[in-house]
Design a protein around this motif. Sequence first.
Motif, short mmCIF file in Angstrom:
data_model
loop_
_atom_site.label_atom_id
_atom_site.label_comp_id
_atom_site.label_asym_id
_atom_site.label_seq_id
_atom_site.Cartn_x
_atom_site.Cartn_y
_atom_site.Cartn_z
N LYS B 614 -41.06 -16.37 -39.36
CA LYS B 614 -40.50 -17.26 -38.35
C LYS B 614 -39.05 -16.89 -38.05
O LYS B 614 -38.59 -16.94 -36.90
N LEU B 615 -38.31 -16.47 -39.08
CA LEU B 615 -36.91 -16.07 -38.89
C LEU B 615 -36.80 -14.62 -38.46
O LEU B 615 -35.71 -14.10 -38.28
N ARG B 616 -37.97 -13.97 -38.33
CA ARG B 616 -38.03 -12.55 -37.95
C ARG B 616 -37.16 -11.68 -38.84
O ARG B 616 -36.40 -10.83 -38.39
N LEU B 617 -37.27 -11.88 -40.12
CA LEU B 617 -36.48 -11.07 -41.05
C LEU B 617 -37.04 -9.66 -41.11
O LEU B 617 -38.25 -9.46 -41.07
N PRO B 618 -36.12 -8.67 -41.21
CA PRO B 618 -36.58 -7.28 -41.33
C PRO B 618 -37.47 -7.14 -42.57
O PRO B 618 -37.19 -7.73 -43.61
N GLY B 619 -38.53 -6.38 -42.42
CA GLY B 619 -39.47 -6.22 -43.52
C GLY B 619 -40.58 -7.24 -43.47
O GLY B 619 -41.63 -7.05 -44.08
N PHE B 620 -40.35 -8.34 -42.77
CA PHE B 620 -41.38 -9.37 -42.67
C PHE B 620 -42.12 -9.31 -41.34
O PHE B 620 -43.25 -9.77 -41.24
N VAL B 621 -41.45 -8.76 -40.32
CA VAL B 621 -42.12 -8.59 -39.02
C VAL B 621 -41.97 -7.14 -38.56
O VAL B 621 -41.01 -6.46 -38.93
N ASP B 622 -42.93 -6.68 -37.80
CA ASP B 622 -42.81 -5.34 -37.23
C ASP B 622 -42.04 -5.42 -35.91
O ASP B 622 -41.52 -6.47 -35.54
N GLU B 623 -42.00 -4.29 -35.20
CA GLU B 623 -41.19 -4.25 -33.97
C GLU B 623 -41.65 -5.30 -32.97
O GLU B 623 -40.87 -5.84 -32.21
N ASP B 624 -42.96 -5.60 -33.01
CA ASP B 624 -43.48 -6.58 -32.05
C ASP B 624 -43.29 -8.01 -32.53
O ASP B 624 -43.79 -8.95 -31.90
N GLY B 625 -42.63 -8.15 -33.64
CA GLY B 625 -42.44 -9.51 -34.15
C GLY B 625 -43.68 -10.05 -34.85
O GLY B 625 -43.75 -11.25 -35.15
N GLN B 626 -44.65 -9.17 -35.10
CA GLN B 626 -45.87 -9.61 -35.79
C GLN B 626 -45.66 -9.57 -37.29
O GLN B 626 -44.95 -8.70 -37.81
N ALA B 627 -46.29 -10.52 -37.95
CA ALA B 627 -46.16 -10.57 -39.40
C ALA B 627 -46.69 -9.28 -40.03
O ALA B 627 -47.77 -8.81 -39.67
N ILE B 628 -45.93 -8.73 -40.97
CA ILE B 628 -46.41 -7.54 -41.68
C ILE B 628 -47.36 -7.96 -42.81
O ILE B 628 -48.38 -7.32 -43.04
N TYR B 629 -47.01 -9.04 -43.48
CA TYR B 629 -47.89 -9.53 -44.56
C TYR B 629 -48.43 -10.89 -44.17
O TYR B 629 -47.69 -11.78 -43.79
N ARG B 630 -49.72 -11.04 -44.32
CA ARG B 630 -50.40 -12.29 -44.01
C ARG B 630 -49.94 -13.38 -44.97
O ARG B 630 -49.64 -14.49 -44.59
N ASP B 631 -49.90 -13.05 -46.20
CA ASP B 631 -49.53 -14.02 -47.23
C ASP B 631 -49.11 -13.23 -48.46
O ASP B 631 -49.01 -12.01 -48.42
N TYR B 632 -48.89 -13.92 -49.55
CA TYR B 632 -48.36 -13.24 -50.72
C TYR B 632 -49.38 -12.27 -51.32
O TYR B 632 -49.03 -11.21 -51.81
N ALA B 633 -50.65 -12.64 -51.26
CA ALA B 633 -51.68 -11.75 -51.79
C ALA B 633 -51.63 -10.41 -51.05
O ALA B 633 -51.73 -9.33 -51.65
#
Lengths: 245, 941, 290
Positions: B614-633
Motif C-alpha cells: 500500500k505504501l509502495r515500498l521498494p522491494g514490495f512492489v514492482d515497477e507497475d506497483g503490483q505486489a511482489i509477494y502475495r503474503d508472507y508464505a
Amino acid sequence: MTALPQSTDRKLGLVIDLDTCVGCHACVINCKEWNTSGTGAPLSDQEPYGDTPMGTFLNRIHTFEVEVEASPAQMVHFPKSCLHCDDAPCVTVCPTGASYKRSEDGIVLVNEDDCIGCGLCAWACPYGARELDQEAGVMKKCTLCVDRIYNENLPEEDRVPACVRTCPAGARHFGDLGDPSSAVSQLVAERGGMDLMPEQGTKPVNKYLPPRLRDRSMSGGKSLESKGDSPKGLLSWIDRALEAL
Amino acid sequence: MPDTKLPARPSPEVSDEVRHTTCYMCACRCGINVHLKNGRVKYIEGNRDHPVNRGVLCAKGSAGIMQHYSPARLRKPLKRTGPRGSGEFQEISWDEAYDLAAEWLEPLRKDPEKLAFFTGRDQSQSFTSWWAQAFGTPNYAAHGGFCSVNMAAAGIYTMGGAFWEFGQPDWDRTKLFMIFGVAEDHDSNPIKMGLGKLKARGAKVIGVNPIRTGYNAIADEWVGITPGTDGLFILALVHELMRAGQVDLDYLCRYTNAGFLVNCDEGSEDYGLFLRDEDDKPQVIDRATGAPAAYDAKGVKPSLTADHDADGTPYRPVFALMAELYLEDRWSPDAVAERCGIPAERIRAIAAELARVAFEEEITLDIPWTDWKGERHEQMIGRPVSFHAMRGISAHSNGFQTCRALHLLQILLGSVEVPGGFRFKPPYPKPPEAHPRPHGMAKPGLPMPGPHLGYPLGPEHLLIKPDGSAKRIDKAYTWENPLSAHGMMHMVISNAHAGDPYKIDTLFLYMANMAWNSSMNTSRVIDMLTDKGEDGDYVIPHIIYSDAYSSEMVAYADLILPDTTYLERHDCISLLDRPICEADAAADAIRWPVVEPDRDVKGFQTALIELGVKLRLPGFVDEDGQAIYRDYADYMVNHERRPGVGPLAGWRDPDGSGQGRGKPNPEQLDRYIENGGFWVHHIPEDAQFYKPWNAGYQDWAVKTGLFDAPQPYVFNLWLEPLAKFQRAARGHGASQPPEHLRERVLRTMTPLPTWYAPFEDEGEGVDEYPLHALTQRPMHMYHSWGSQNAWLRQITNANKLYVPGEVWEREGFSEGDWAWLSSPHGRIRVPVARMDALNPHTVWTWNAIGKKPGAWALSDNAPEMREGFLLNHLINELLPPKGDGRRWSNSDPVTGQAAWFDLRVKIERAPEGGPAEPHFEPAKSPVGKGPERLAYGEKFK
Amino acid sequence: MHPAPSVIVFTALSGLGFGLLAWLGLGLPAVYGWAAFWWYFVGYALAVGGLMASVLHLGNPKNGLKAFSQWRTSWLSREGVAAVVTLLIIAPFAIGRIFLDTDWGWLGAIGSLLCLVTVFCTSMIYAQLRTVPRWNNALTPVLFLAWSVAGGALLAGQAVAAGLLLLLAGGVQVAYWLRGDQRFAEAGSTIGTATGLGALGRVRLFEPPHQGTNYLLKEMGFSVARKHAVKLRVIALAAGSLMPAVICILMPAGYVAILIAFPIHLVGIFAARWLFFAEADHVMKLYYGG
Ligand SMILES: Nc1nc2c(c(=O)[nH]1)N[C@H]1C(S)=C(S)[C@@H](COP(=O)(O)OP(=O)(O)OC[C@H]3O[C@@H](n4cnc5c(=O)[nH]c(N)nc54)[C@H](O)[C@@H]3O)O[C@H]1N2
Ligand SMILES: Nc1nc2c(c(=O)[nH]1)N[C@H]1C(S)=C(S)[C@@H](COP(=O)(O)OP(=O)(O)OC[C@H]3O[C@@H](n4cnc5c(=O)[nH]c(N)nc54)[C@H](O)[C@@H]3O)O[C@H]1N2
Ligand code: SF4
Ligand code: SF4
Ligand code: SF4
Ligand code: SF4
Ligand code: SF4
Ligand SMILES: [Mo]
C-alpha cells in the motif's frame, strides 16, 4: 473391586530423580493436556480466568528448601503423582469398587462410572495423589497413562506416560519395578531409591532417587601451584613450556 | 459419560491427524506434533525427530492449547475511541486499518526519521528490518538492547559467537559444566536436556547464581555470588590459572591473538593498536626466527612473551600484557573474596578443578582434520570443561566486560570449539568483521543504504550527526553506548517523549508489552504514552501496535493490528536471523497454519507486506506497483537476500536438491511440512569442531550459503576496536567522545576484559539501599503471555519477594507479611517470603507475574493484580543525577544493554494485607472477560 | 480436615438417631401407639436425615446404590449396609409397638445391637485412616459410641442414665482430645519422611505446586487456630456433656428438662464434631508445608 490383589504380575511405576528435576512443571501440564482429553471426564478448571482459579491435576511439583548443616541451604523440586501403592489404602476404603488395583500390572485406577465422589479414597491417600473433579464429581488420579502405555495407535516408543515422554531433563523413568533386572530397578538400586512416608505402610511402587551429595569441597580444597608469582617469572616459565611444545 | 471401565490394554484413537509445526510459546522453537480431532487441537507433544527438543516439551509448550484458545485473543483490527489507556476501541476492517496506517505513514516517507519501528521477541527480524530499510527509517531495532546485547556483543567481538542461541556446550562429552546467571534462557529445553545428560553420566555442574532455584538447585556446587561481581570472580579464576601456567598454550598460539604485538607507547597515537604490515596484517614474533611475521602466515609460530621494538616504539605480545594485568594482586582470590561473597579458598579450589578437568581429563577424538593454514591434525583434542551464561552476567552495567572475561576464561582453558567444550551453532562462528556495520539514514525518500544494526569496529562507525547528536531515536551507536549492536528499545519511548534527539510522529511496535513488563519504570512510561502537549495532542502522536492478545500495551495504542496465534500462521525461523541450528548441523524451520483462524486476524508479517504494498515500498512492489509477494508464505519461498540465498535454506532449486543455496522452489513449503516443519543439514564429521580454523568447516559453510568466502579468524583476547575508542577518548581522531564521557570510555572500554562496579553500586545511595533486587523467569511462564493461560496461571498467579533468612529475621518478618520495597526511583508494596538458599544481600521475585486490571481477559480482581507485582516500577531507564547534574542511562556504557539487575533497594515491613502497590484502575477489556468454567476436552468425548 | 457441614450433620445426627433407636429397641421408654410413633419418628428422622446429609457430600450421588457393594472391605460400604439393615430390622419392631401393641423384644434387642454396629461402622470410616493420625485411634469408635448412647439416652428420656452416660462421654471426649493431640507426632510422619529429604536436613516448603487452592487443600488443608480450638473444646464439653448431665441429674423426671438439655447437648455435639474434623490433620498437608 476394592480388595487388593495378593500380588501383581508386574509393578509398573515411575522413578523420579530428585537430583535432576529442575522444577519446570512440564510433566504437570503435559499430564493435564493428555488426560483432560483422554479417558474419562475432562480435568476441569474453575474460575480459570477469575479471582480464585483452581482445577484438577494429576501431577504436581512442590519445591522444598532444606537447611543443611555446615553447607548452604538446598532447594529440591519435588514432583508428586500417584505412587501406585502395593498396599493402597485408597482402594480398600472405596465403598463402590470404583477404585481398584490391577493384578496384571499393579496400576491403581478409578472406574468413573462407579464412583460416587465420596472422597474417602482421597482421605485415605497419604500423598495427596487424588483429586475430585469439581465439574464431573468423580475422583481423578494418575492412571500411569494406561491409555498410552498399551496404545497400539501410538508408535512403540511413545508407549510411555505423557509426563515421562515430555520431561525435558529426563528426571522421570517408567518401567517394571517388580523386575529387578529392569532399567528402573537398577537405577533404584544404584542411586538408593526411596519410598515416601514408609511409615504409612502403603508400599509405594514409585520410587524417588535422592539428590546427590552437594557442595562438597572441591579437589580437597587444593589450590594450584604457582609457576611464577611475577609476570616476568611466569613468562619465562611460559617460554620454556612453549619450547617443549 | 463414556464407558470408563478400562479394558486391560486400552488402545484409544489419539487423533484424526497429526500436523508438525514449530512451537512459539517461547523463543526456543521446539518441534511440535499437533494432534487434531474434529478439526480442533486436541493434544500437543514434542516432535521426536526435531533437532531442538528431540521429543520433549516444556510446560508452556504443552499449554499451547490454552493459549491458542485464550479468551484474550484479539479478534479484529481495533481503532481507539476513548483516551489512551481507557481500553475503549472500535472494531474496524482490515481495509480501514491499512487506510489509517497509510494516512499516518505515507507523509513520513519524506521524513522517515519520524517513524520508529521496534519489534519484540519475534522471529522475523530479517524481514521486519528489511521492511524498515525499505521505508527508509533509521529507527528500527528489535528488543535485544533490553534483553542481552552484552552477551551477544561480547561473544561476537571476542570469539565470533556467544552463548545464548549462538552456541552450546558439548553436552555429550563435557565433564565439568559451569553455568553463570541463568534461570531459564532461550534454549529452554536444550539446556534441560543437556543437564539431564550430565546428570545421567554423573558429570559435575557448578551453578554461579545469587539464587539457588531451577538449574542452580540441581547444581552439584552452588556459588551464591553477590550480584554484579562475576567479572571479579572470573578474573580471579583467570589470575589463578595464569599464575599456575594452567592455560592451553598451543591453543592460544594457534587460535587467538595472544601473540599479536600491541603498541605499548603511551604517548603514541596508536597506543593499544596492533603492529601491522603493509597488508594490514597484525604481526607476531615468529618463535623460529625471532622476527615479526604476519600472524596467519604458514608455519609461523608466535611467541607469547617476546617484546619487540619497531623504530623506537615498544611492542609487547598480548599474552605478556595479560600476564602483567591479571597477575596483579587486585585480581587475587583474597582480594575479591569479600566483594563477591565467595571465600578465597573456594575460588582457588574452583580454579584448580577447572585446570584439572581441562588438562588432566583431556579427551581425544580420532578424527583427522585440516586447519586454515593447511596443517593436518590427526586428532581432535578436547578440554571437557564448558560454560554457559546469560542475563545474570549480561544485564548489568558491567556486563559486556564480564561476558568478555568469561570468554577469556574459556579460551585460556582451550575449551572453545573443541570436544567437551563450548561449540558454535551455524551460522556462527562469525567474527565482528564478517558482520555488517550499522547504517543510518541515507536521504529522505530513499531506502536505507544497509542494515540498521551491526558491529562498529571504531568510532568512525558510530551513528552521530555532524552536530554530535544521535541519528537514531534510541541513541544507539553514540558515545554513550558505542557498541549498541541490538539498538536500545528501552530508550525509545522516553526519548520520543522528551523529543531528544528529535520528535517522532508514529511509534510502530510489534510484539512487545512496552506499557508494562518490558519497560523500565512502568508507571512513568504509561504517563509518557498518555502525555499530551500544549496543543492537546499526544506527545507521541500515533501509536500502531501488533499483538495477538489483549496485553497491557494494547490499551495504549491508537491502531491495533491483531496477529494470529502461532498455530494459525506462516513463520520462518531462518538462517538469516535466529535459526534453530545445532552445533553439528545447520537447521531452519517454519510455522504454518495447522488450523485456520476463526477470527478476523492476520499474521503480522503478511499484514506488513500488505502495508508495504500500500505504501509502495521498494522491494514490495514492482515497477507497475503490483505486489511482489502475495503474503508472507510467498515471501518465505521467493525472496532472495543474495542470489540463491533466501529465508529458507532447505529444498531449494525447483527439484528440491539445493541445500542452503539454490533457486526458489515453489514446492519448498510442502517439503518442509512433509519433513516435520524443519530442515537439518549436518556438518561433515571432520568439520564439526575447530570451526573458525577448520578448512573443512569453512568450505562447508560457503557451500551451504552461510557466507560467500572462507573467513577464518582468531579469537580476540585483546579487542582492538575498543583500543580505537579509547584512542579517541585520549583525544585522537575525527570522532571523539564529548568531554564528560572521555573518562568513562577509558575506564570501561579496555581492550582486555576488566571489572568495574555496576553503576548503581557506585552512587551515594549504596548505603541507603543495601540490597540487590533481581527477577527470574519462571520456567513455565513466558513473560506476560502466561497469565492468560488457564493452566499455567494456576501454578503462578501471584509473586512474592523472596528475602534472605538474615534479613528476614533482622526485619522481624513472619509468614504472610507484606513489605515496602524502595529504590532511589520509587516504592512498591509487595508480599514477602523467606528463602535461605539465597545470597544474603539479595532479594528477588519471579518476573512479569503482576498484571494490570483490564488486560488479558482476566477478572479485575485476579491474584495477578492483587498479589502480583513488577519490580520494573523501581528500575529507571536513567540513573540518579551525577554530581554534574547529568543522568546517565541505566545501561552498559559499551553496548547500551539495559542494566535490569543493577537495581538496589531497601526493605521495610508494611501493614498487613494487599493489594500490591502501585495499584491501577481497571481499563475496559477490548475482548471481554474469560469464561467461568473450563473443561477442555469435553468436546472430544 | 475441612469441617464440612454435611459430614458434621451426618455424623452428629445419625449418631443421635441410632442412639435413640438403640434405647427404643430395648424398650426404653416402653412406649406404644402414638407415643411410640413420635419416638420412632424422631429416631428415624435423625438417622435417615443424617444419612441424607452424607449424600450431599457426594460428588456423584447418582451412583449411590453402588456404595453398598463393597461391604467386605470398605467401612463406608459397611456403614451403609449396616444402617439400612438396622433401619429395616427396627422397622417391624417399631410397627409392632406403634400399630400392633406388641413388643418383639428379641427383635428390638437385635435392632439395638445393630444400631451400635452402625455407629461403630461410622466411626471406623474415620478411625481406619492412618493418614489422619488423630482419628486413627482406638478411642475414636469409643467416642462415637459414647456420644451416640448418651445422646440417645437423653432423647429417650432416660435422664439418670443419660446424665451418667453424658459424663462418661465427656470423659471419653477429654481422653480422646488428650490422646489425639499426641497422635500426629506418634504416627511419625513428618515433612522429612513425606519428602524423603529428612536425612539431609531441616525441610521447609518453599513454593507450593499451585498458588491458589485446589480440591486437596479445600478438603484437607484446613487448620484451626489453637486459641479457637480451646474455646470450642470448652463449649463442646460444657454444652455436650456437663450442662445436660447436670440438668438430667438434678431434674431426673422432667421431660421439660430433656427439652432444655437436648438443645444444649446438640450445640455441644456439633461443636465436638466440628472440632473432630477441624482439628484432624491429614499427613498430606506435610507436602504443603504442614
Ligand atoms: N520460561 C521462560 N523462558 C524464557 C523467557 C521467559 O520469560 N520464560 N524469556 C526468554 C528471554 S526474552 C530471555 S532474555 C531469556 C533469559 O534467560 P535468563 O538469563 O535465564 O533470564 P533470567 O530469568 O533473567 O535469569 C537471570 C539469572 O541471573 C541471575 N543473576 C542476576 N544477577 C546475577 C549476577 O550478578 N551474577 C550471577 N551469576 N547471576 C545473576 C538471576 O538470579 C537469574 O537466575 O529467557 C528466555 N526464556
Ligand atoms: N524486571 C524485569 N523486567 C524485564 C526483564 C527482567 O528480567 N526483569 N527482562 C527483559 C527482557 S530480557 C525481555 S526480552 C522483555 C520481554 O518483554 P516483552 O517483550 O514485552 O514480553 P512479553 O510480555 O512477552 O510481551 C510481548 C507481547 O507479545 C505479545 N504476543 C505474544 N504472542 C504474539 C504473537 O504471536 N503475535 C504478536 N503480534 N504478539 C504476540 C504478547 O501478548 C505481549 O503483549 O522484558 C524485559 N523486562
Ligand atoms: S499414592 Fe495414594 S492414590 Fe496412589 S495408590 Fe497410593 S494411596 Fe492410592
Ligand atoms: S470417591 Fe469414588 S473412587 Fe473414591 S472412594 Fe469414593 S467412590 Fe471410591
Ligand atoms: S503417568 Fe500419566 S497420568 Fe500419571 S502423572 Fe504421568 S502423565 Fe499424569
Ligand atoms: S518435567 Fe521433569 S524436570 Fe520438569 S518438573 Fe517434571 S520431573 Fe521435574
Ligand atoms: S521451550 Fe517450550 S515453549 Fe519454548 S518453544 Fe520449546 S516447547 Fe515451546
Ligand atoms: Mo529477553
